[in-house]
Write an enzyme that holds these catalytic residues in place. Structure first.
Site, PDB file in Angstrom:
ATOM      1  N   ILE A 155       0.833  -1.205   0.000  1.00  0.00           N
ATOM      2  CA  ILE A 155       0.000   0.000   0.000  1.00  0.00           C
ATOM      3  C   ILE A 155       0.867   1.253   0.000  1.00  0.00           C
ATOM      4  CG2 ILE A 155      -1.785   1.292   1.239  1.00  0.00           C
ATOM      5  CD1 ILE A 155      -2.741  -1.342   2.421  1.00  0.00           C
ATOM      6  N   HIS A 193       5.308   5.216   0.775  1.00  0.00           N
ATOM      7  CA  HIS A 193       4.942   3.826   1.053  1.00  0.00           C
ATOM      8  C   HIS A 193       4.483   3.672   2.491  1.00  0.00           C
ATOM      9  CE1 HIS A 193       5.011  -0.531   1.012  1.00  0.00           C
ATOM     10  NE2 HIS A 193       5.211  -0.485  -0.294  1.00  0.00           N
ATOM     11  N   HIS A 194       3.446   2.852   2.688  1.00  0.00           N
ATOM     12  CA  HIS A 194       2.889   2.655   4.029  1.00  0.00           C
ATOM     13  C   HIS A 194       3.892   2.011   4.973  1.00  0.00           C
ATOM     14  CE1 HIS A 194      -0.336   2.851   6.816  1.00  0.00           C
ATOM     15  NE2 HIS A 194      -1.309   2.729   5.962  1.00  0.00           N
ATOM     16  N   ALA A 195       4.900   1.313   4.441  1.00  0.00           N
ATOM     17  CA  ALA A 195       5.920   0.722   5.300  1.00  0.00           C
ATOM     18  C   ALA A 195       6.722   1.791   6.037  1.00  0.00           C
ATOM     19  CB  ALA A 195       6.859  -0.158   4.470  1.00  0.00           C
ATOM     20  N   ASN A 199       3.941   2.545  12.120  1.00  0.00           N
ATOM     21  CA  ASN A 199       2.545   2.133  11.948  1.00  0.00           C
ATOM     22  C   ASN A 199       2.010   1.648  13.284  1.00  0.00           C
ATOM     23  OD1 ASN A 199       1.857   2.200   8.902  1.00  0.00           O
ATOM     24  ND2 ASN A 199       3.887   1.259   8.961  1.00  0.00           N
TER      25      ASN A 199
END
Length: 472
Positions: free
Chosen positions: A23, A133-135, A308
């Site tokens: 994602i 990037h969601h990372a 996150n």
């Protein structure tokens, strides 16, 4: 001389680089002034971006398949993409930004030979689109970093204030009776068991009934449309006053339930049965303090930490005829969200994900995450943005919107508030929702109808004893 060592990815970071859950977060900033490219580059180059351990590192996968972050030098020319040509078929600048982001939602992934972020400058439409990037981190992390590079529009030397969210239902007296404390504890245990069972069932086998907006496996690859629904925060606050101890999030979910019901009435050839469940998957910030954070504190305090830090909640919306009392949707939403907040469902989902990652690995964790997306109907996230107008690189920011790359859901809703307006981005699979403008209008009308009903309720409501005393 000190040597930089590679840093392993966190479990959440490993999850977000898997093919099924890869994602990328997209954020659009609009202004009414022409973009000054060199000024923007200068602000980025002078920011903490070049020092931040996530935003200045490349993703490395060793021969054993282990993932690491490795510090590198940032080449801004590779990260800043300048587009001078106007977006075809766009009716205005905001529409152009939506068309551009919808294309990015299903287009080429971020290159892994550089830090996983880009800034696209659309000079013809006076807007900037960030891809990250969601990372690298969740929405709270990204927003907090961006706010550290901004200044107040009315005071260019001052950073914007941090907005902290206070839930009126979380205020408890320090002198509560033992019986009340035990009752609350039993309630937490019971609701947690009920919602955790529902969560596990959704992961493994239970699926929403099929409607015209239902997605499923493979839908994330379908072409997308992106439109914006706009809500005035003052309207949401007025609706909130109609029912005691109601929050903006309650109003938001009531609007979603009402708006989806109105939309399904326009799309479904056959009448749907009352109470049809459409489950939303919501992302919940698990930091001790809600809202965007102070960047320095976030990087230093592990409890607030960068990354996150969110859990998932299953938020069911129910179809009811649009002839229903608009405030009834709010009452149902408030009751359901009160129960969710009295449980530990979001913390369970967070810890459950870590447990699966440690036992079965990232591949199986991502498959389970993908399965729950396929078994639910829509995604919803909501972030509190700045209450005041801000400036970025001396450009007054006119609007702020966010979305992500596509998911197996037919509808993905991302909302961020900015300077008195809430912008909800509706990213839809256009083969499932060919008329997202109608959906956006249904949601906007839902709030307006709830506002009218709230005004009538407030006028007819008898003042409390405290209010009567104040008048005297």
């Amino acid at each position: 001389m000190t040597m930089e060592t590679d840093e392993p990815l966190t479990p959440a970071g490993r999850l977000f680089i898997q093919p099924e859950t890869n994602i990328v977060v997209l954020c659009c900033l609009g202004t009414k002034q022409p973009l000054r490219i060199e000024a923007i580059k200068s602000v980025i180059a002078d920011s903490m971006l070049v020092k931040h351990p996530r935003l200045s590192s490349v993703l490395i996968v060793d021969k054993n398949g282990r993932e690491y972050w490795r510090k590198t030098e940032i080449d801004l020319d590779r990260h800043v993409v300048v587009r001078h040509d106007p977006v075809e078929e766009a009716t205005d600048d905001e529409d152009a930004a939506n068309l551009y982001m919808a294309d990015l939602a299903v287009s080429t992934p971020l290159a892994t030979d550089k830090p996983l972020w880009e800034l696209h400058l659309l000079t013809s439409h006076k807007c900037a689109v960030v891809r990250a990037h969601h990372a690298l981190g969740d929405g709270i992390s990204m927003l907090s970093f961006f706010m550290a590079m901004c200044r107040k529009a009315d005071d260019p030397e001052t950073m914007p204030n941090m907005n902290y969210v206070v839930d009126p239902r979380n205020k408890h007296s320090g002198e509560e009776a033992i019986g009340w404390i035990l009752w609350r504890l039993l309630k937490v245990i019971w609701l947690t068991l009920v919602f955790v069972f529902d969560f596990i069932a959704r992961v493994l086998w239970v699926r929403d009934e099929t409607t015209v907006i239902s997605g499923g496996a493979g839908v994330e690859l379908w072409p997308r449309k992106l439109v914006t629904a706009k809500f005035l925060i003052d309207d949401m606050k007025l609706v909130k006053k109609s029912i005691p101890k109601t929050t903006i999030n309650d109003v938001l979910f009531g609007v979603i339930s009402f708006g989806l019901s109105k939309y399904l009435d326009t799309r479904s050839p056959k009448s749907l049965h009352e109470g049809l469940r459409m489950t939303g998957l919501a992302m919940v910030n698990l930091r001790p303090q809600a809202g965007h954070q102070d960047l320095i504190k976030m990087m230093q305090d592990k409890s607030m930490g960068w990354g996150n830090k969110f859990g998932m909640l299953l938020l069911p919306a129910y179809y009811y005829s649009s002839r229903s009392d608009p405030l009834e949707y709010l009452r149902r939403a408030k009751t359901m969200i009160d129960q969710k907040k009295s449980s530990l469902e979001s913390f369970f989902s967070y810890k459950f994900g870590y447990l699966i990652m440690s036992i079965m690995g990232a591949k199986y964790a991502s498959l389970l995450n993908y399965k729950i997306l396929c078994n639910t109907t829509f995604t919803i996230s909501n972030m509190v943005g700045p209450k005041e107008k801000v400036m970025f690189a001396d450009h007054p920011v006119d609007y702020m919107k966010t979305t992500s790359t596509s998911l197996p859901h037919g509808i993905t809703m991302h909302m961020v508030s900015y300077a008195g307006t809430a912008y909800m981005q509706l990213l839809v699979a256009k083969d499932l929702v060919p008329d997202p403008e109608v959906l956006a209008k249904c949601l906007e009308d839902a709030l307006l109808e709830m506002k009218e009903a709230a005004v009538a309720t407030i006028k007819n409501k008898k003042p409390s004893k405290e209010e009567q005393i104040d008048k005297i």
